[in-house]
Design a protein around this motif. Structure first.
Motif, short mmCIF file in Angstrom:
data_model
loop_
_atom_site.label_atom_id
_atom_site.label_comp_id
_atom_site.label_asym_id
_atom_site.label_seq_id
_atom_site.Cartn_x
_atom_site.Cartn_y
_atom_site.Cartn_z
N ASN A 341 0.82 -1.22 0.00
CA ASN A 341 0.00 0.00 0.00
C ASN A 341 0.85 1.27 0.00
O ASN A 341 0.60 2.21 0.76
CB ASN A 341 -0.94 0.00 1.21
N LEU A 342 1.86 1.31 -0.85
CA LEU A 342 2.80 2.42 -0.87
C LEU A 342 2.22 3.65 -1.56
O LEU A 342 1.67 3.56 -2.66
CB LEU A 342 4.09 1.98 -1.60
N LYS A 343 2.36 4.81 -0.88
CA LYS A 343 2.00 6.09 -1.47
C LYS A 343 3.15 7.07 -1.24
O LYS A 343 3.78 7.07 -0.19
CB LYS A 343 0.72 6.65 -0.84
N PHE A 344 3.39 7.91 -2.26
CA PHE A 344 4.45 8.91 -2.14
C PHE A 344 4.13 10.10 -3.02
O PHE A 344 3.54 9.94 -4.09
CB PHE A 344 5.81 8.32 -2.53
N ALA A 345 4.54 11.30 -2.55
CA ALA A 345 4.30 12.52 -3.31
C ALA A 345 5.44 13.50 -3.06
O ALA A 345 6.08 13.49 -2.00
CB ALA A 345 2.97 13.15 -2.91
N TYR A 346 5.71 14.33 -4.05
CA TYR A 346 6.64 15.45 -3.89
C TYR A 346 5.79 16.68 -3.62
O TYR A 346 5.20 17.25 -4.54
CB TYR A 346 7.48 15.65 -5.16
N GLY A 347 5.72 17.08 -2.38
CA GLY A 347 4.84 18.19 -2.02
C GLY A 347 3.40 17.79 -2.23
O GLY A 347 2.92 16.80 -1.65
N ASN A 348 2.70 18.53 -3.06
CA ASN A 348 1.30 18.23 -3.37
C ASN A 348 1.14 17.44 -4.66
O ASN A 348 0.01 17.23 -5.13
CB ASN A 348 0.50 19.53 -3.46
N THR A 349 2.26 17.01 -5.24
CA THR A 349 2.21 16.27 -6.51
C THR A 349 2.35 14.77 -6.26
O THR A 349 3.43 14.30 -5.90
CB THR A 349 3.32 16.73 -7.47
N PRO A 350 1.27 13.99 -6.41
CA PRO A 350 1.38 12.55 -6.19
C PRO A 350 2.24 11.88 -7.26
O PRO A 350 2.17 12.23 -8.44
CB PRO A 350 -0.07 12.07 -6.26
N VAL A 351 3.06 10.93 -6.84
CA VAL A 351 3.95 10.23 -7.77
C VAL A 351 3.63 8.74 -7.81
O VAL A 351 3.56 8.14 -8.87
CB VAL A 351 5.43 10.45 -7.37
N LEU A 352 3.45 8.16 -6.65
CA LEU A 352 3.13 6.73 -6.56
C LEU A 352 1.90 6.57 -5.68
O LEU A 352 1.79 7.21 -4.63
CB LEU A 352 4.31 5.95 -5.97
N ASN A 353 1.00 5.68 -6.08
CA ASN A 353 -0.26 5.53 -5.36
C ASN A 353 -0.66 4.07 -5.23
O ASN A 353 -0.81 3.36 -6.22
CB ASN A 353 -1.36 6.32 -6.07
N ASN A 354 -0.74 3.64 -3.98
CA ASN A 354 -1.27 2.31 -3.64
C ASN A 354 -0.55 1.19 -4.39
O ASN A 354 -1.16 0.38 -5.08
CB ASN A 354 -2.77 2.27 -3.93
N ILE A 355 0.77 1.12 -4.22
CA ILE A 355 1.57 0.06 -4.86
C ILE A 355 1.83 -1.05 -3.84
O ILE A 355 2.28 -0.80 -2.72
CB ILE A 355 2.91 0.63 -5.36
N SER A 356 1.56 -2.26 -4.27
CA SER A 356 1.84 -3.45 -3.46
C SER A 356 2.47 -4.51 -4.35
O SER A 356 1.94 -4.79 -5.44
CB SER A 356 0.57 -4.00 -2.81
N LEU A 357 3.56 -5.08 -3.91
CA LEU A 357 4.20 -6.15 -4.69
C LEU A 357 5.20 -6.89 -3.80
O LEU A 357 5.58 -6.41 -2.73
CB LEU A 357 4.90 -5.60 -5.93
N HIS A 358 5.61 -8.06 -4.27
CA HIS A 358 6.56 -8.88 -3.54
C HIS A 358 7.59 -9.44 -4.52
O HIS A 358 7.23 -10.15 -5.46
CB HIS A 358 5.84 -10.01 -2.81
N ILE A 359 8.84 -9.10 -4.32
CA ILE A 359 9.93 -9.64 -5.14
C ILE A 359 10.63 -10.70 -4.30
O ILE A 359 11.20 -10.39 -3.25
CB ILE A 359 10.92 -8.52 -5.54
N GLU A 360 10.56 -11.94 -4.75
CA GLU A 360 11.12 -13.05 -3.98
C GLU A 360 12.65 -12.98 -3.92
O GLU A 360 13.30 -12.31 -4.76
CB GLU A 360 10.70 -14.38 -4.62
N LYS A 361 13.20 -13.66 -2.96
CA LYS A 361 14.66 -13.75 -2.84
C LYS A 361 15.25 -14.35 -4.13
O LYS A 361 14.77 -15.37 -4.62
CB LYS A 361 15.03 -14.61 -1.65
N GLY A 362 16.28 -13.69 -4.66
CA GLY A 362 16.94 -14.18 -5.86
C GLY A 362 16.22 -13.86 -7.15
O GLY A 362 16.70 -14.20 -8.24
N GLU A 363 15.06 -13.22 -7.06
CA GLU A 363 14.28 -12.89 -8.26
C GLU A 363 14.83 -11.62 -8.90
O GLU A 363 15.29 -10.70 -8.23
CB GLU A 363 12.81 -12.70 -7.88
#
Length: 578
Positions: A341-363
């Motif tokens: 559930n990652l969200k990130f913004a530069y000030g009032n400018t949204p850049v990433l919204n509601n990201i969820s993922l899993h990178i396995e070991k060695g992938e």
């Protein structure tokens, strides 16, 4: 830090150097006493010996006069030495505090503030403050002390002249204040002009290849000349006031001396004080000495105003918001990279919204998208440069933003798009002066990426000095050195920020081979703006519209008529997604 950081440095140093401060105070007192004594000796020599014709003892008084004058110079030397030691100590303490604060600032500060401006604050502005404490304030205090002593001495010799002293002091004060206010404005402008020059020089030198390629030297010369002209015009305005001030003081001094002579000497009027010749000579001597510290104060105004401008800029530097990090000693596991559930913004400018993922070991995961899609931001979040606005990131079970510095390199290795080469040896560029990385690990990392043979052919092998521009190394070799740096501490995770961007096919093949060699047993997080920049991807994530719009293995995505298929057609047509 709370309060005025500069005065905190002053107080800290004075506490540590209290004995030196005491010696400085005694030197100031003795200096004043020794400078007042000659006037009283002159009065005695003239009134008791020259006027009366009794020359016995004159030579003794003359020798005493010479001894006092010589002693005054010795004490003055001691005062300057003590002042310099205290000023240098304050400078050292302040620069240490600024260096510490620089390490606490977030990366946004460095991205939004010109490098030349940062350099100016750490160099010329601090030097101006150093001048304030090594000369300005001490000299002002000393000269005020001298003025007080001279006024007392004049009152003892001719108390009737107190009215003249009362009139002169406010005139000198208001004249000084008139010049001080105007000089301060221009001194602050000078600091800004110098900062602009530093910024231009830094940009010009860092982009010298582009300048040469486009033959833009004349354009740069014209711009630099304009910056210098702006600085010169401002300095000329300061010089105008600096030139007028001593003239005003000299005229005022002459008027006071003439007035004192007319009043003190017998002139046949009721205003005449009728002082003795010796007293008259002593009064004239003291009046001459009175104006010397006043003129010195005027000279110090330039130093003080320049320092005040520097203080204002340094204070602004300390007002910058620091990056709040609470480091936690964390134990890593083999869970790979987990984003929820990652969200990130530069000030009032949204850049990433509601990201969820899993990178396995060695992938090996590759994130593809256009410039501005948020790929590099996501990589910076995974590396711990930024903290998420919402949600969480775990790299091998730990929060990268709270990872202690000594553990970070053992967990995460980063290969940037534009690697930085520092002034030092090849070994130091790989270890970044991390003493926990042995020479054996350095050589092993170089062998893995295929640059060991090249290094051993250099004059001093791993101890060969390479400058900041890495003269003698190709862009591919610089990138290989950067990869060796990333794996030298044997991290579990490797982050790749378009490591082959802008390279030719042959160089790109060398980089791919090095990355394949370093990928064994590691989790790979790579970003690219083109499909041909992928390196043996197990899974591909398409980044667009502030999130991940498509994910899957290359084989799965190739069967779908989605984002991956569209990017594949664009890539095959030779177009650039940037």
């Amino acid at each position: 830090m709370k309060g005025n950081i500069i005065w905190q440095s002053v107080i800290d140093v004075l506490r540590k150097r209290f004995f030196l401060l005491l010696l400085l105070f005694l030197a100031i007192v003795f200096s004043m006493a020794l400078q007042l004594t000659p006037a009283f000796l002159i009065r005695r020599i003239i009134d008791q010996h020259f006027v009366t014709g009794q020359l016995a003892g004159v030579w003794s008084l003359a020798a005493l006069y010479l001894l006092v004058t010589s002693g005054s110079n010795v004490v003055e030397f001691s005062k300057v030495a003590f002042t310099t030691l205290i000023g240098q100590s304050i400078l050292m303490d302040l620069r240490s505090k600024m260096a510490k604060r620089l390490t606490e600032l977030p990366i946004d500060y460095f991205l939004s503030t010109p490098t030349g401006d940062i350099m100016s604050r750490l160099t010329t502005d601090v030097d101006a403050i150093h001048n304030l404490f090594s000369a300005g304030i001490i000299n002002v205090f000393t000269n005020l002390f001298k003025i007080g002593g001279l006024l007392v001495s004049l009152y003892i010799m001719a108390p009737q002249l107190i009215w003249l002293e009362i009139v002169v002091i406010p005139i000198v004060y208001f004249a000084s204040n008139f010049f001080r206010k105007r000089i301060f404005v221009f001194q602050k402008t000078v600091r800004l002009r110098i900062s602009a020059i530093y910024t231009f020089i830094q940009e010009w030198i860092s982009g010298i290849r582009t300048v040469k390629a486009y033959s833009a030297e004349k354009i740069g010369k014209k711009k630099f000349h304009g910056l210098l002209l702006d600085l010169l015009n401002t300095i000329n305005k300061i010089s105008t006031y600096d030139s007028w001030f001593p003239c005003v003081m000299q005229i005022l001094r002459a008027c006071v001396i003439v007035t004192a002579l007319w009043v003190c000497a017998p002139n046949g009027t009721a205003l005449s004080l009728g002082l003795t010749v010796g007293t008259l000579a002593a009064v004239i001597d003291l009046i001459g000495k009175l104006f010397s510290p006043i003129e010195a104060l005027a000279t110090e105004f330039q130093t003080i105003q320049q320092s005040m401008a520097g203080i204002a800029r340094v204070q602004d530097f300390f007002k910058e918001n620091v990056e709040v990090r609470i480091f936690k000693d964390q134990r890593s596991d083999d869970s790979g990279i987990v984003i929820e559930n990652l969200k990130f913004a530069y000030g009032n400018t949204p850049v990433l919204n509601n990201i969820s993922l899993h990178i396995e070991k060695g992938e090996k995961a590759v994130f593809i998208g256009r410039s501005g899609a948020g790929k590099t931001t996501l990589l910076n979040l995974v590396s711990g440069i930024y903290a998420p606005l919402e949600g969480s990131i775990r790299v091998c079970g730990v929060d990268p933003f709270a990872l202690p510095p000594e553990q970070r390199r053992r967990l995460i290795g980063i290969v940037p798009q534009m690697p930085q080469i520092f002034d030092g040896t090849i070994a130091e560029n790989i270890t970044l002066r991390d003493r926990t990385i042995s020479q054996a690990l350095v050589e092993e990392a170089a062998k893995v990426v295929g640059i060991h043979d090249l290094i051993t052919q250099m004059p001093n092998a791993y101890e060969t000095i390479i400058g900041e521009g890495a003269v003698g190394l190709s862009s591919g070799e610089i990138q290989l050195l950067s990869i060796a740096r990333a794996i030298a501490a044997n991290p579990k995770v490797l982050l790749l920020d378009e490591p082959t961007s802008g390279m030719d096919t042959q160089t790109e093949s060398r980089i791919f081979a090095a990355i394949r060699a370093t990928s064994e047993g590691r989790t790979i997080f790579s970003i690219s703006h083109r499909l041909s920049g992928m390196i043996d991807a197990d899974v591909i994530h398409i980044v667009a519209q502030n999130g991940i719009v498509e994910s899957g293995s290359p084989e799965q995505l190739a069967k779908q008529n989605g984002w991956y298929a569209m990017y594949s057609r664009i890539d095959n047509a030779g177009w650039d997604l940037r």
